[in-house]
Write an enzyme that holds these catalytic residues in place. Structure first.
Site, PDB file in Angstrom:
ATOM      1  N   LYS A 112       8.293   0.883   3.308  1.00  0.00           N
ATOM      2  CA  LYS A 112       8.302   2.324   3.569  1.00  0.00           C
ATOM      3  C   LYS A 112       9.609   2.811   4.191  1.00  0.00           C
ATOM      4  CE  LYS A 112       3.422   3.367   3.499  1.00  0.00           C
ATOM      5  NZ  LYS A 112       2.271   4.010   4.094  1.00  0.00           N
ATOM      6  N   LYS A 195       2.413  -1.082  -6.310  1.00  0.00           N
ATOM      7  CA  LYS A 195       1.021  -0.634  -6.183  1.00  0.00           C
ATOM      8  C   LYS A 195       0.925   0.861  -6.503  1.00  0.00           C
ATOM      9  CE  LYS A 195       0.510   0.904  -1.463  1.00  0.00           C
ATOM     10  NZ  LYS A 195      -0.556   1.430  -0.692  1.00  0.00           N
ATOM     11  N   LYS A 198       0.347   6.903  -3.015  1.00  0.00           N
ATOM     12  CA  LYS A 198       0.432   8.357  -2.794  1.00  0.00           C
ATOM     13  C   LYS A 198       1.886   8.809  -2.769  1.00  0.00           C
ATOM     14  CE  LYS A 198      -3.206   8.574   0.743  1.00  0.00           C
ATOM     15  NZ  LYS A 198      -2.945   7.630   1.818  1.00  0.00           N
TER      16      LYS A 198
HETATM   17  N1  AQP Z   1      -3.066   0.680  -4.933  1.00  0.00           N
HETATM   18  C1  AQP Z   1      -4.119   0.428  -4.150  1.00  0.00           C
HETATM   19  N2  AQP Z   1      -5.125  -0.363  -4.599  1.00  0.00           N
HETATM   20  C2  AQP Z   1      -6.204  -0.626  -3.822  1.00  0.00           C
HETATM   21  N3  AQP Z   1      -6.362  -0.110  -2.565  1.00  0.00           N
HETATM   22  C3  AQP Z   1      -5.389   0.692  -2.084  1.00  0.00           C
HETATM   23  N4  AQP Z   1      -5.240   1.343  -0.915  1.00  0.00           N
HETATM   24  C4  AQP Z   1      -4.070   2.008  -0.929  1.00  0.00           C
HETATM   25  N5  AQP Z   1      -3.431   1.805  -2.098  1.00  0.00           N
HETATM   26  C5  AQP Z   1      -4.222   0.994  -2.846  1.00  0.00           C
HETATM   27  C6  AQP Z   1      -6.225   1.323   0.165  1.00  0.00           C
HETATM   28  O1  AQP Z   1      -6.638   2.656   0.424  1.00  0.00           O
HETATM   29  C7  AQP Z   1      -6.980   2.791   1.816  1.00  0.00           C
HETATM   30  C8  AQP Z   1      -6.373   4.035   2.396  1.00  0.00           C
HETATM   31  O2  AQP Z   1      -4.967   3.928   2.287  1.00  0.00           O
HETATM   32  P1  AQP Z   1      -4.000   4.723   3.258  1.00  0.00           P
HETATM   33  O3  AQP Z   1      -4.347   6.162   3.282  1.00  0.00           O
HETATM   34  O4  AQP Z   1      -3.961   4.038   4.581  1.00  0.00           O
HETATM   35  O5  AQP Z   1      -2.605   4.586   2.550  1.00  0.00           O
HETATM   36  P2  AQP Z   1      -1.733   3.321   2.212  1.00  0.00           P
HETATM   37  O6  AQP Z   1      -2.466   2.048   2.363  1.00  0.00           O
HETATM   38  O7  AQP Z   1      -0.452   3.467   2.983  1.00  0.00           O
HETATM   39  O8  AQP Z   1      -1.438   3.477   0.649  1.00  0.00           O
HETATM   40  P3  AQP Z   1      -1.257   4.777  -0.229  1.00  0.00           P
HETATM   41  O9  AQP Z   1      -2.555   5.517  -0.283  1.00  0.00           O
HETATM   42  O10 AQP Z   1      -0.701   4.457  -1.541  1.00  0.00           O
HETATM   43  O11 AQP Z   1      -0.221   5.637   0.567  1.00  0.00           O
HETATM   44  P4  AQP Z   1       1.354   5.385   0.709  1.00  0.00           P
HETATM   45  O12 AQP Z   1       1.983   5.861  -0.554  1.00  0.00           O
HETATM   46  O13 AQP Z   1       1.726   6.257   1.869  1.00  0.00           O
HETATM   47  O14 AQP Z   1       1.591   3.926   0.947  1.00  0.00           O
HETATM   48  C9  AQP Z   1      -6.517   1.505   2.495  1.00  0.00           C
HETATM   49  O15 AQP Z   1      -7.640   0.661   2.717  1.00  0.00           O
HETATM   50  C10 AQP Z   1      -5.600   0.881   1.491  1.00  0.00           C
HETATM   51  O16 AQP Z   1      -5.586  -0.531   1.601  1.00  0.00           O
END
Ligand code: AQP
Length: 326
Positions: A112, A195, A198
């Protein structure tokens, strides 16, 4: 007594199918069996720049998403992280428990911070895993259902809890991860090496939960594939593996049924059927999303925060007492 689960999502960006299949879907499946606490982790959102007005709106929208995904506020506690100040307070104790070397090993910080550069990243982004540890440990959580990307943070949470217990006496329950066998690692439709995320600048890589049927169809049609023609769960062909995993999870079919269903069919037909299945899967969720007004959401969140606080305040008082702060 039921065992307890805790999990959360950040009110940043738009939630995608990875968040749904990797996390929300499992929360719903576990809420009957476990004493469930689901948090909207808005303090985590501040680790990256946010527009205050948008953040406020997204926080409420995420509560709406939890409910539309079938998390039942009669069974589970749903609340906003910042409504329970004990999260920030326990974070300080855990930051003083963590070691620089441990936080430096966190791959999510490396990922990040890449965009803006390490020097310009917020210290909050670096220390975020301690806040996540506080979220979990405050509730004496037994099980944490998360996607694969959070595994390392959960291991750190366990290490911090063990170290604190060793140094100050038994205080925290050591939580176990609950990472689903399938769906914990949904990949980008445009680049299966990454992955689904968002914050991916290429929106075509993610199916967002509020994408309409036409957009979902277009994104799946444009999804990259691998060389060859077979449609199977071969991990050396990550794009098809990912698409077939999504198909399996949204249809509830077994691996074998999925492979049999597409035997002898081409990628075009596969993508058409996949798009239809995803649209159908998300339809009830999308219909429910507008069912909750702000007053109802605020009532649920207030009740949730009161309940969460009644647990968190006891844990924090114990940690303060053990460390000699109070
Ligand atoms: N690609 C993914 N596949 C399976 N699970 C996923 N999670 C995130 N991406 C995937 C799971 O969703 C939950 C909430 O995630 P978060 O809001 O904490 O965001 P994050 O893990 O940082 O990942 P995002 O949603 O893609 O956001 P960004 O782009 O900011 O990194 C968690 O349980 C996560 O494991």
């Amino acid at each position: 007594m039921k065992k307890r689960i805790f999990s959360g999502a950040q009110p940043t960006g738009r939630l995608h199918l990875g968040n749904y299949l990797g996390a929300l879907k499992n929360w719903v499946a576990l809420q009957d069996e476990y004493d469930s606490i689901f948090c909207i982790v808005n303090l985590h959102a501040l680790t990256l720049p946010q527009n205050p007005k948008t953040l406020r709106q997204k926080t409420l929208d995420l509560a709406r998403i939890y409910l539309a995904a079938s998390i039942d506020p009669e069974k589970a506690t749903i609340f906003i992280q910042a409504d329970v100040p004990e999260h920030a307070e326990l974070t300080w104790i855990l930051l003083c428990t963590a070691r620089m070397g441990e936080l430096e090993r966190m791959t999510q910080f490396k990922d990040k911070s890449q965009k803006g550069g390490r020097e310009r990243s917020s210290v909050g982004l670096f220390t975020y895993p301690a806040l996540m540890a506080a979220d979990i440990l405050l509730y004496h959580t037994d099980l944490v259902p998360v996607g694969q990307d959070q595994k390392q943070h959960l291991e750190l949470t366990r290490d911090l809890a063990e170290r604190f217990n060793r140094d100050f006496g038994e205080t925290f329950v050591i939580p176990e991860p609950y990472i689903p066998k399938s769906g914990a690692n949904i990949r980008s439709l445009q680049d299966p090496a990454k992955k689904m995320s968002k914050s991916d600048e290429n929106e075509a890589g993610a199916i967002f939960l509020d994408d309409d049927a036409d957009t979902i169809s277009k994104k799946i049609k444009r999804a990259v594939t691998d060389s060859g023609t077979e449609i199977n769960f071969d991990e050396t062909r990550p794009a098809i593996h990912n698409l077939l995993t999504i198909y399996q999870l949204v249809t509830g079919k077994t691996e074998q049924e999925c492979v049999e269903n597409f035997a002898g069919k081409g990628y075009g037909q596969f993508k058409g059927e996949l798009a239809e299945a995803v649209v159908e899967y998300l339809r009830p969720f999308q219909e429910r999303i507008s069912a909750y007004d702000d007053a109802e959401l605020n009532r649920i969140l207030r009740t949730g925060a009161e309940k969460a606080r009644s647990i968190a305040s006891v844990t924090l008082a114990d940690a303060y007492q053990k460390t000699g702060i109070r």
